[in-house]
Design an enzyme around this catalytic site. Structure first.
Site, PDB file in Angstrom:
ATOM      1  N   LYS A 195      43.110-113.433  10.576  1.00 24.60           N
ATOM      2  CA  LYS A 195      42.130-113.651  11.644  1.00 24.60           C
ATOM      3  C   LYS A 195      42.507-114.828  12.530  1.00 24.60           C
ATOM      4  O   LYS A 195      42.180-114.846  13.710  1.00 24.60           O
ATOM      5  CB  LYS A 195      40.732-113.892  11.046  1.00 24.60           C
ATOM      6  CG  LYS A 195      40.072-112.621  10.572  1.00 24.60           C
ATOM      7  CD  LYS A 195      38.618-112.841  10.222  1.00 24.60           C
ATOM      8  CE  LYS A 195      37.959-111.554   9.754  1.00 24.60           C
ATOM      9  NZ  LYS A 195      36.648-111.753   9.167  1.00 24.60           N
ATOM     10  N   LYS A 224      44.834-100.803   9.268  1.00 22.44           N
ATOM     11  CA  LYS A 224      43.459-100.553   8.827  1.00 22.44           C
ATOM     12  C   LYS A 224      42.560-100.211  10.026  1.00 22.44           C
ATOM     13  O   LYS A 224      42.717-100.810  11.088  1.00 22.44           O
ATOM     14  CB  LYS A 224      42.978-101.863   8.165  1.00 22.44           C
ATOM     15  CG  LYS A 224      41.699-101.782   7.416  1.00 22.44           C
ATOM     16  CD  LYS A 224      41.336-103.154   6.854  1.00 22.44           C
ATOM     17  CE  LYS A 224      40.759-104.065   7.918  1.00 22.44           C
ATOM     18  NZ  LYS A 224      40.101-105.261   7.399  1.00 22.44           N
ATOM     19  N   LYS A 244      37.080-103.049  13.501  1.00 18.72           N
ATOM     20  CA  LYS A 244      36.244-103.315  14.682  1.00 18.72           C
ATOM     21  C   LYS A 244      37.050-104.019  15.758  1.00 18.72           C
ATOM     22  O   LYS A 244      36.737-103.931  16.941  1.00 18.72           O
ATOM     23  CB  LYS A 244      35.115-104.298  14.325  1.00 18.72           C
ATOM     24  CG  LYS A 244      34.150-103.852  13.282  1.00 18.72           C
ATOM     25  CD  LYS A 244      33.163-104.986  12.933  1.00 18.72           C
ATOM     26  CE  LYS A 244      32.438-104.654  11.643  1.00 18.72           C
ATOM     27  NZ  LYS A 244      31.508-105.644  11.157  1.00 18.72           N
TER      28      LYS A 244
HETATM   29  P1  TYM Z   1      32.881-106.504   6.892  1.00 14.64           P
HETATM   30  O1  TYM Z   1      31.618-106.640   7.659  1.00 14.64           O
HETATM   31  O2  TYM Z   1      34.161-106.833   7.555  1.00 14.64           O
HETATM   32  O3  TYM Z   1      33.039-105.028   6.364  1.00 14.64           O
HETATM   33  C1  TYM Z   1      31.986-104.406   5.668  1.00 14.64           C
HETATM   34  C2  TYM Z   1      32.525-103.492   4.580  1.00 14.64           C
HETATM   35  O4  TYM Z   1      33.346-102.467   5.146  1.00 14.64           O
HETATM   36  C3  TYM Z   1      34.579-102.420   4.427  1.00 14.64           C
HETATM   37  N1  TYM Z   1      35.648-101.988   5.347  1.00 14.64           N
HETATM   38  C4  TYM Z   1      36.460-100.947   5.104  1.00 14.64           C
HETATM   39  N2  TYM Z   1      36.516-100.080   4.082  1.00 14.64           N
HETATM   40  C5  TYM Z   1      37.453 -99.103   4.141  1.00 14.64           C
HETATM   41  N3  TYM Z   1      38.319 -98.965   5.190  1.00 14.64           N
HETATM   42  C6  TYM Z   1      38.297 -99.806   6.239  1.00 14.64           C
HETATM   43  N4  TYM Z   1      39.129 -99.650   7.263  1.00 14.64           N
HETATM   44  C7  TYM Z   1      37.332-100.861   6.226  1.00 14.64           C
HETATM   45  N5  TYM Z   1      37.009-101.872   7.093  1.00 14.64           N
HETATM   46  C8  TYM Z   1      35.976-102.538   6.535  1.00 14.64           C
HETATM   47  C9  TYM Z   1      34.795-103.845   3.939  1.00 14.64           C
HETATM   48  O5  TYM Z   1      35.688-103.878   2.847  1.00 14.64           O
HETATM   49  C10 TYM Z   1      33.388-104.237   3.555  1.00 14.64           C
HETATM   50  O6  TYM Z   1      33.067-103.769   2.267  1.00 14.64           O
HETATM   51  N6  TYM Z   1      33.439-110.275   3.724  1.00 14.64           N
HETATM   52  C11 TYM Z   1      32.707-109.038   3.904  1.00 14.64           C
HETATM   53  C12 TYM Z   1      31.202-109.236   4.016  1.00 14.64           C
HETATM   54  C13 TYM Z   1      30.598-109.986   2.865  1.00 14.64           C
HETATM   55  C14 TYM Z   1      30.439-109.488   1.539  1.00 14.64           C
HETATM   56  C15 TYM Z   1      29.753-110.546   0.847  1.00 14.64           C
HETATM   57  C16 TYM Z   1      30.804-108.315   0.905  1.00 14.64           C
HETATM   58  C17 TYM Z   1      30.039-111.220   2.915  1.00 14.64           C
HETATM   59  N7  TYM Z   1      29.535-111.564   1.689  1.00 14.64           N
HETATM   60  C18 TYM Z   1      29.451-110.394  -0.511  1.00 14.64           C
HETATM   61  C19 TYM Z   1      30.498-108.183  -0.448  1.00 14.64           C
HETATM   62  C20 TYM Z   1      29.811-109.227  -1.141  1.00 14.64           C
HETATM   63  C21 TYM Z   1      33.199-108.439   5.202  1.00 14.64           C
HETATM   64  O7  TYM Z   1      33.905-109.034   5.936  1.00 14.64           O
HETATM   65  O8  TYM Z   1      32.718-107.259   5.496  1.00 14.64           O
END
Ligand code: TYM
Length: 347
Positions: free
Chosen positions: A125, A209, A212
């Site tokens: 990032k 991947k 967004k």
């Molecule tokens: P975030 O908001 O980036 O993404 C949310 C969830 O979507 C999954 N994801 C994917 N899964 C499969 N293929 C993809 N291309 C893909 N892109 C995103 C992410 O793995 C995620 O599960 N750090 C986390 C948010 C968070 C969190 C937590 C998660 C904050 N605290 C505690 C679990 C437990 C995140 O950036 O999600």
């Protein structure tokens, strides 16, 4: 003072609980749906579940104060549209429950700088610009550990990209239990990653991947896309000149094929091998339209439900307010115990 290092790690014996979160930053896409939301809806039948909208994580990069609350409602609407039932699972915004920030500070004093400096997501990032990033972005995984452990969550459904953050959460839990001589106080949370949607790749490049932040909207299916747009994006997805092969090993070196087969498999419930057997010998001219139909069939009702919730923000707000109360009722006593364990005055 050095800590005793012969402390046996005694397994956590408390109840099982699921925790996960999604950032309110921009449209959700198919990767978020298959990697996270779909699993949330499936798990709520068998576990106590807490699903958070992680707005504190979102502000590690700039968010417009005028739109942040709406972005939060949008993710809540996506949870609900994906089938998360507020009668079964808790849905709430992270910033409403102070336990997150409080525990994150305690964990800042447990986690090591070296652990954080190994986090690949920060490197991705920040790119070459690490010095200009917020301290929050660097510290992001510590807050994530606090999210999970403020609920003593034992299982965390996420996509594959979160694996390293989950390992850090386990390390923090283990070091806390050890340093404060509190064996088994925190569980070592298990990631729930498996399944065909664990890593959905870009529709324009099967080695990247789905994300967004990809500048090309054609690289992803957004939860807000209408049926026509979904079908078009799938039909125009990058592919190769080959046919659908008979065996999994023949997919090696064909990342776009692999990705499309795995999306088909996630939507249909068939295994990758069953998808190959069904389309063996056919070209993408046959496979992609079939996948487009299947994608529309699955995604369109979710988009329609999401739009319904977005049109009723009061209903969503009520769900979030109730969720915030329920979440605080679980997390506050856990963090109060942490204060005692650390030995604060008055705890
Ligand atoms: P975030 O908001 O980036 O993404 C949310 C969830 O979507 C999954 N994801 C994917 N899964 C499969 N293929 C993809 N291309 C893909 N892109 C995103 C992410 O793995 C995620 O599960 N750090 C986390 C948010 C968070 C969190 C937590 C998660 C904050 N605290 C505690 C679990 C437990 C995140 O950036 O999600």
């Amino acid at each position: 003072m050095s800590k005793p290092n012969n402390q046996k790690i005694i397994d956590y014996t408390g109840p099982e609980r699921i925790f996960s979160g999604v950032q309110p930053t921009g449209d959700l896409h198919l990767g978020n749906y298959l990697g996270a939301l779909k699993k949330f809806a499936d798990l709520q039948h068998d576990y106590e579940c807490v699903f958070c909208i992680v707005d504190l994580h979102a502000i590690t990069v700039w968010q417009d104060p005028k739109t942040l609350a709406d972005q939060t409602r949008q993710i809540a609407s996506a949870y609900l549209a994906a089938g998360v039932d507020p009668k079964k699972a808790i849905i709430y915004p992270q910033s409403t429950v102070l336990a997150h920030t409080e525990l994150a500070w305690y964990f800042n004093c447990v986690a090591r700088v070296g652990w954080l400096s190994r986090m690949t997501q920060f490197k991705e990032k920040s790119g070459k610009n690490a010095e200009a990033m917020s301290v929050g972005l660097y510290d992001y995984p510590v807050l994530q550990a606090a999210d999970i452990l403020a609920f003593k969550a034992t299982h965390v459904p996420v996509g594959e990209d979160q694996k390293q953050h989950l390992e850090l959460s386990r390390d923090i839990a283990q070091k806390f239990n050890h340093d404060f001589n509190a064996p088994g106080f925190f569980p070592l949370p298990e990631p729930l990653i498996k399944g065909p949607g664990a890593r959905v790749m870009s529709l324009r490049d099967g080695t990247k991947k789905m994300s967004k932040s990809d500048p090309s909207d054609k690289s992803r299916i957004n939860l807000t896309d209408d049926a026509d747009t979904i079908a078009k994006k799938i039909r125009k997805a990058k592919s190769d000149a080959g046919e659908i092969p008979a065996t999994l090993s023949e997919m090696e070196g064909r990342p776009e094929l692999k990705n499309l087969v795995s999306i088909y498999s996630a939507f249909s419930g068939l295994s990758d091998q069953e998808v190959l057997t069904k389309y063996e010998g056919k070209g993408f001219g046959v496979f992609k339209p079939a996948l487009a139909d299947l994608s529309v069939e699955t995604m369109h009702p979710i988009t329609a439900r999401m739009n319904n919730f977005l049109a009723n923000p009061d209903e969503v707000d009520k769900i979030l307010a109730k969720g915030a109360e329920d979440a605080a009722n679980i997390a506050a006593p856990i963090v109060a115990e942490v204060r005692k364990i650390i030995g604060f005055w008055g705890a």
